[in-house]
Write a protein that holds these residues in place. Structure first.
Motif, mmCIF file in Angstrom:
data_model
loop_
_atom_site.group_PDB
_atom_site.id
_atom_site.type_symbol
_atom_site.label_atom_id
_atom_site.label_comp_id
_atom_site.label_asym_id
_atom_site.label_seq_id
_atom_site.Cartn_x
_atom_site.Cartn_y
_atom_site.Cartn_z
ATOM 1 N N UNK A 66 10.342 -9.310 8.628
ATOM 2 C CA UNK A 66 9.740 -10.308 7.969
ATOM 3 C C UNK A 66 9.622 -10.234 6.625
ATOM 4 N N UNK A 67 9.764 -11.100 5.657
ATOM 5 C CA UNK A 67 9.972 -10.707 4.375
ATOM 6 C C UNK A 67 10.577 -11.913 3.298
ATOM 7 N N UNK A 79 28.645 -0.563 7.207
ATOM 8 C CA UNK A 79 29.752 -0.129 8.094
ATOM 9 C C UNK A 79 29.110 1.082 9.169
ATOM 10 N N UNK A 80 28.088 1.974 8.611
ATOM 11 C CA UNK A 80 27.543 2.865 9.726
ATOM 12 C C UNK A 80 26.301 2.339 10.646
ATOM 13 N N UNK A 81 25.921 1.199 10.219
ATOM 14 C CA UNK A 81 24.842 0.558 10.797
ATOM 15 C C UNK A 81 23.533 1.080 10.549
ATOM 16 N N UNK A 82 23.285 1.598 9.403
ATOM 17 C CA UNK A 82 22.180 2.076 8.982
ATOM 18 C C UNK A 82 21.552 1.216 7.983
ATOM 19 N N UNK A 83 22.013 0.156 7.367
ATOM 20 C CA UNK A 83 21.543 -0.575 6.624
ATOM 21 C C UNK A 83 21.870 -2.081 7.055
ATOM 22 N N UNK A 84 20.996 -2.989 7.139
ATOM 23 C CA UNK A 84 21.120 -4.449 7.263
ATOM 24 C C UNK A 84 20.804 -5.184 5.965
ATOM 25 N N UNK A 85 21.591 -6.010 5.776
ATOM 26 C CA UNK A 85 21.543 -6.897 4.317
ATOM 27 C C UNK A 85 21.330 -8.347 4.794
ATOM 28 N N UNK A 86 20.573 -8.961 4.031
ATOM 29 C CA UNK A 86 20.190 -10.277 4.456
ATOM 30 C C UNK A 86 20.044 -11.073 3.024
ATOM 31 N N UNK A 87 20.332 -12.392 3.231
ATOM 32 C CA UNK A 87 20.333 -13.389 2.205
ATOM 33 C C UNK A 87 19.854 -14.564 2.477
ATOM 34 N N UNK A 88 19.204 -15.222 1.618
ATOM 35 C CA UNK A 88 18.472 -16.619 2.112
ATOM 36 C C UNK A 88 18.130 -17.643 1.070
ATOM 37 N N UNK A 95 17.766 -5.729 1.524
ATOM 38 C CA UNK A 95 18.143 -4.619 2.361
ATOM 39 C C UNK A 95 17.026 -4.101 3.451
ATOM 40 N N UNK A 96 17.356 -3.534 4.677
ATOM 41 C CA UNK A 96 16.258 -3.371 5.519
ATOM 42 C C UNK A 96 16.855 -1.849 6.181
ATOM 43 N N UNK A 97 15.890 -1.142 6.881
ATOM 44 C CA UNK A 97 15.853 -0.006 7.924
ATOM 45 C C UNK A 97 15.944 -0.625 9.135
ATOM 46 N N UNK A 98 17.006 -0.930 9.837
ATOM 47 C CA UNK A 98 17.002 -1.609 11.190
ATOM 48 C C UNK A 98 16.493 -0.782 12.077
ATOM 49 N N UNK A 99 16.261 0.421 11.872
ATOM 50 C CA UNK A 99 15.571 1.415 12.964
ATOM 51 C C UNK A 99 13.960 1.316 13.129
ATOM 52 N N UNK A 100 13.599 0.881 11.770
ATOM 53 C CA UNK A 100 11.980 0.921 11.707
ATOM 54 C C UNK A 100 11.609 -0.483 11.250
ATOM 55 N N UNK A 101 12.490 -1.476 10.823
ATOM 56 C CA UNK A 101 12.354 -2.890 10.328
ATOM 57 C C UNK A 101 11.584 -2.748 9.244
ATOM 58 N N UNK A 102 11.709 -1.587 8.393
ATOM 59 C CA UNK A 102 11.062 -1.893 7.005
ATOM 60 C C UNK A 102 12.135 -2.413 5.818
#
Length: 241
Positions: A66-67, A79-88, A95-102
Motif C-alpha cells: 500500500x502507498x 531483472x533479478x526480481x529483488x525490486x518491484x517498480x510501480x507507477x500510477x 520502488x518496493x522490496x517484494x520480499x518484505x512489502x516495504x
C-alpha cells in the motif's frame, strides 16, 4: 500467460493450448496491471491503490503493498526480481522490496500547477510539499504514470506518462536520480520497453507514433504515423522486431 480485468479477477492461461488454468480473486478493484518476476515464481498485480503479490502456482495471495493514492497503471520487476517498480494515477514512481512489502523509494516531481510534490525525511516521517532544497531539483512526472520498464542490467528504469515524457531513472544510486528526460511525443505515452541489449528504448503514444530511442545517444529516429494509437510496445527476443 496472465491477464487482469475490470471484472476484478486475474486469470492464468496455458499459452500453448489457450486453456484457463486458474482464476485469482481477492483483489481491491479493477486489475489494470500484471507482471511475472524473472523466473515466474511470483506474480504482481496493480489495482486501486494496492499492489498484490501472489504465488501463481498455488493461487495464494502473499502480501499487499500500500502507498499509491489511486489506480496503479504500471508495474514491473527488476531483472533479478529483488525490486518491484510501480507507477500510477498519483504521478509517482515507487520502488518496493517484494520480499518484505516495504516501499523503499518514491520518485515524484511537481503537480503541473506550481505545487511541489518533493519529499524528504523530517524527524522520522515523510513530509510532502517540502522542497529538497531551495532550487527544488527533482522534476518527476506531472500526470499519470502509465508504463515502466527496467533495462536488462537493472541499472535504469524507464517511466512513461500522460505528460508526454519518458523519464530514465538511475536506480543504482541511493536514492535513485533522474538521469534523462526523453521528449518528442505530443500526447500521452502509454508504453515503454528496452531491447535485450539495453541500448534501445521504444515508446508508444496517443500521438499515433512509436519512437525508438538510442538510450546511449538519446536520439529519436523518425517514427511512423499509426492508426489506432499504440497502447503497448515490445521487442522480440533478438531485438530486431
Amino acid at each position: 500467460l496472465v491477464s487482469g480485468s475490470y471484472d476484478e479477477t486475474i486469470k492464468l492461461w496455458d499459452a500453448r493450448t489457450g486453456k484457463e488454468l486458474h482464476t485469482l480473486r481477492g483483489g481491491t478493484g479493477y486489475v489494470l496491471s500484471v507482471a511475472f518476476n524473472h523466473d515466474g515464481s511470483l506474480l504482481a498485480s496493480g489495482s486501486d491503490g494496492k499492489i498484490q503479490i501472489w504465488n501463481p502456482h498455488k493461487g495464494r495471495l502473499l502480501r499487499t503493498l500500500s502507498g499509491h493514492k489511486g489506480v496503479v497503471f504500471g508495474i514491473c520487476w527488476s531483472p533479478d526480481g529483488k525490486v518491484l517498480a510501480s507507477g500510477g494515477i498519483d504521478h509517482s514512481v515507487r520502488l518496493w522490496d517484494p520480499e518484505t512489502g516495504r516501499e523503499t523509494v518514491t520518485m515524484r516531481g511537481h503537480d503541473g500547477e506550481g505545487g511541489c510534490l518533493c519529499e524528504k525525511m523530517n524527524e522520522g516521517e515523510w513530509n510532502e510539499h517540502v522542497c529538497v532544497n531551495a532550487e527544488c531539483p527533482l522534476s518527476g512526472h506531472t500526470l499519470k504514470v502509465r508504463s515502466l520498464a527496467f533495462s536488462p542490467d537493472g541499472s535504469l528504469l524507464a517511466s512513461a506518462s500522460e505528460d508526454t515524457r519518458v523519464m530514465l531513472w538511475d536506480v543504482l544510486r541511493d536514492p535513485p536520480k533522474l538521469k534523462e528526460t526523453l521528449e518528442g511525443h505530443t500526447k500521452g505515452v502509454n508504453s515503454v520497453c528496452f531491447n535485450e541489449e539495453g541500448t534501445l528504448l521504444v515508446s508508444g503514444s496517443w500521438d499515433r507514433t512509436f519512437k525508438v530511442w538510442d538510450v546511449q545517444r538519446r536520439e529519436d529516429p523518425p517514427s511512423p504515423d499509426l492508426k489506432p494509437p499504440p497502447c503497448n510496445a515490445s521487442f522480440d527476443a533478438e531485438g530486431d522486431v
